[in-house]
Design an enzyme around this catalytic site. Structure first.
Site, PDB file in Angstrom:
ATOM      1  N   ASN A 166       0.812  -0.949   0.167  1.00 33.41           N
ATOM      2  CA  ASN A 166      -0.486  -0.401   0.088  1.00 33.41           C
ATOM      3  C   ASN A 166       0.645   1.058  -0.190  1.00 33.41           C
ATOM      4  OD1 ASN A 166      -2.333   2.162   0.901  1.00 33.41           O
ATOM      5  ND2 ASN A 166      -1.566   2.238   2.646  1.00 33.41           N
ATOM      6  N   GLU A 167       0.731   2.063  -0.859  1.00 33.81           N
ATOM      7  CA  GLU A 167       1.209   3.161  -1.558  1.00 33.81           C
ATOM      8  C   GLU A 167       2.901   2.723  -0.668  1.00 33.81           C
ATOM      9  OE1 GLU A 167      -0.753   6.126   0.379  1.00 33.81           O
ATOM     10  OE2 GLU A 167      -2.067   6.673  -0.301  1.00 33.81           O
ATOM     11  N   ASP A 209      -2.229   8.260  -5.062  1.00 28.97           N
ATOM     12  CA  ASP A 209      -2.154   9.369  -6.294  1.00 28.97           C
ATOM     13  C   ASP A 209      -1.334  10.381  -6.870  1.00 28.97           C
ATOM     14  OD1 ASP A 209      -3.291  10.382  -8.633  1.00 28.97           O
ATOM     15  OD2 ASP A 209      -5.908  10.995  -7.838  1.00 28.97           O
ATOM     16  N   GLU A 275      -9.213   3.635  -2.088  1.00 24.97           N
ATOM     17  CA  GLU A 275      -9.316   4.816  -1.116  1.00 24.97           C
ATOM     18  C   GLU A 275      -9.803   5.943  -2.139  1.00 24.97           C
ATOM     19  OE1 GLU A 275      -6.349   5.856   1.581  1.00 24.97           O
ATOM     20  OE2 GLU A 275      -5.828   4.284   1.834  1.00 24.97           O
TER      21      GLU A 275
END
Ligand SMILES: *[C@@H]1O[C@H](CO)[C@@H](O)[C@H](O)[C@H]1NC(C)=O
Ligand SMILES: *[C@@H]1O[C@H](CO)[C@@H](O)[C@H](O)[C@H]1NC(C)=O
Ligand SMILES: *[C@@H]1O[C@H](CO)[C@@H](O)[C@H](O)[C@H]1NC(C)=O
Ligand SMILES: *[C@@H]1O[C@H](CO)[C@@H](O)[C@H](O)[C@H]1NC(C)=O
Length: 486
Positions: A166-167, A209, A275
């Site tokens: 995640n990220e 993002d 998300e």
């Protein structure tokens, strides 16, 4: 006498099985076909209509207590009832303890047709890759942790997939070293699942993002080395954490959703928002829901997960959870429910055969258009000791399995956003193989302030399953009575 007692025991055993069978029936696993998620039984397309679920934030999982968001069944029952009423079909859980018992929580979410997407990492030491020094943290101990998460969740049919990262790539500094390590972790998870799970469970990545590198990130993970679609280092899906649609004035164009659809239009794996839900305007109007699940986007996107179920210091909650376990719904919950209720469910289940057939591009440096982004596909070897874990399995695995769900009534106090107590809140187990959908009305409990306890309103589906249960119970009584008469 002996034989009659024996018969009685057998019939009672069978009756018990029948009584519980309703609750141990299950949703059908979701599989990936090209750029779509598909229900493996009906072959209908599946769009994620979900929320992030991590009450307590990252401290919802701490090493000491061993608790995590899926370890307390009374909390899960309360939240599953509220989520069913909201209309969702999936949750994302960020930090789990592979040693905790998740059977009741997973079974409750299964009973109401809600899938789980589980992150295998955690913020605790040694339980995720370091962004600055991935090599030193990519170890057999780390693999033991993430394979343990697979063991804990592989047995639940409503485990939709795992996020391997995640990220991890979150700014311009780590694009030079991290990308091949994510592919390595994806490979290890997929090989572990292939060896130790009875069904394939998709493994993907959840991206920040950061637009200058977003499409390079997507290309880096979706491509197939040597063009081999079975390349295990390839991501099965791509999640994007995106907050670019803010407030009621935003549009499909101004939010840049139109750009995302254009760039992802030829994706070879499912793309969705892992998300979403910008909170610059409060309460949130959630107008982006109509775009995300409308004709402009459903051809490319596979839905998304609203951040997040519970109110935490960052102010993204749909509900407020009090320290005594009571809950108050927030206006965001009502607004989101109203948006879901407008969705066209037929559109969400219609696929495009072309999307299901798409093949991944062959990995090549030319796919990567951001300067400095790692563009070689020399994936690190598994660390020493890792292959033995894949070959033999982790030691003493904690393997979850569905169990009967007998309690359906929520015991905690729940108030609507208007402050009135919601009476009669309960989960409504769905018929076999159905996932939850926005119902257009509340599945149970009305914030009327009058006592309707014990007589919850139910949807058509809920009513059907209740009738079924009544007949099974009746059959049990008749069966037992016959035997007692012997
Ligand atoms: C990564 O760590 C391993 C084990 O310490 C070492 O053998 C290998 O050379 C390292 N690789 C890189 C690229 O630093
Ligand atoms: C996908 O579309 C982009 C343009 O949006 C194009 O640059 C790229 O080559 C396409 N990839 C494939 C595999 O067709
Ligand atoms: C819902 O979607 C289906 C499939 O695309 C379409 O045929 C139907 O017209 C839509 N219904 C409404 C009310 O828009
Ligand atoms: C569902 O419950 C919410 C919150 O109590 C309420 O505002 C809304 O009017 C209800 N919707 C229906 C259709 O009953």
């Amino acid at each position: 006498m002996v034989s009659s007692m024996f018969m009685r025991a057998i019939v009672q055993f069978l009756s018990l099985q029948l009584l519980f069978i309703r609750y141990t029936l299950s949703v059908r696993p979701i599989e990936v076909k090209g750029s779509e998620f598909i229900n493996s039984a009906s072959k209908d397309r599946f769009h994620i209509v979900g929320v992030a679920y991590q009450p307590g934030g990252s401290s919802g999982y701490d090493g000491k207590s061993g608790n995590d968001p899926l370890s307390d069944s009374s909390v899960c029952l309360r939240d599953a009832a509220l989520m069913q009423r909201l209309g969702i079909n999936a949750i994302r859980v960020y930090n789990v303890n592979p040693s905790a018992n998740h059977d009741m929580c997973a079974s409750i979410f299964n009973a109401v047709g809600i899938y789980m997407i589980v992150d295998v990492n955690s913020p605790l030491d040694g339980e995720s890759l370091s962004r600055v020094d991935p090599n030193s943290t990519y170890t057999a101990d780390y693999l033991n942790r993430i394979f343990g998460v697979v063991e804990a969740f592989k047995g639940y049919p409503n485990t939709l997939g795992f996020f391997g990262g995640n990220e991890v790539i979150n700014d311009m500094s780590n694009i030079k070293i991290i990308p091949p390590y994510i592919r390595a972790v994806t490979r290890d998870l997929k090989q572990y699942i292939a060896k130790h799970s009875t069904r394939p469970i998709p493994v993907g990545y959840s991206a920040a993002d950061v637009r200058p590198i977003l499409f390079s990130t997507w290309e880096y993970f979706q491509c197939a080395i040597d063009g081999d679609a079975n390349d295990p280092t390839r991501s099965d899906f791509f999640g994007l954490n995106s907050y670019s649609w803010c407030g009621s004035d935003a549009t499909f164009q101004s939010s840049t959703y139109a750009d995302l659809v254009q760039r992802f239009s030829n994706t070879s794996n499912p793309v969705f928002f892992s998300e979403y839900g910008c909170n610059k305007q409060s309460p949130r109007p959630f107008n982006e829901v109509q775009a995300l699940y409308g004709p402009d986007m459903t051809g490319v996107f596979s839905g998304g997960l609203v951040y997040e179920y519970s109110e935490e210091p960052s102010n993204y909650g749909l509900v407020n959870i009090n320290s005594d376990g009571s809950v108050r719904l927030l206006q965001d919950y009502d607004n989101l429910q109203q948006q879901y209720n407008k969705l066209n469910i037929t559109l969400l289940t219609s696929g495009d055969p072309g999307d299901a057939a798409v093949t991944p591009p062959k990995c090549d440096a030319s796919l990567i258009d951001s300067p400095d982004f790692y563009s070689k596909f020399d994936i690190p070897d598994i660390p020493s000791g890792g292959q033995q874990l894949i070959d033999n399995g982790v030691k003493n695995p904690n393997q979850g399995k569905l169990i009967p769900v007998t309690d359906t009534k929520v015991t905690q106090k729940v108030e609507g956003s208007n402050g009135l107590v919601i009476n009669g809140l309960a989960i409504q187990p769905l018929p076999d193989d159905q996932s939850n959908t926005p119902s257009g009305k509340n599945t149970s409990g009305e914030a009327t302030g009058t006592s309707t306890a014990g007589n919850p309103k139910s949807t058509k589906k809920g009513a059907g399953s209740r009738d079924e249960l009544t007949w099974i119970m009746l059959g049990t009584f008749v069966g037992s009575a016959l035997v007692w008469g012997l």
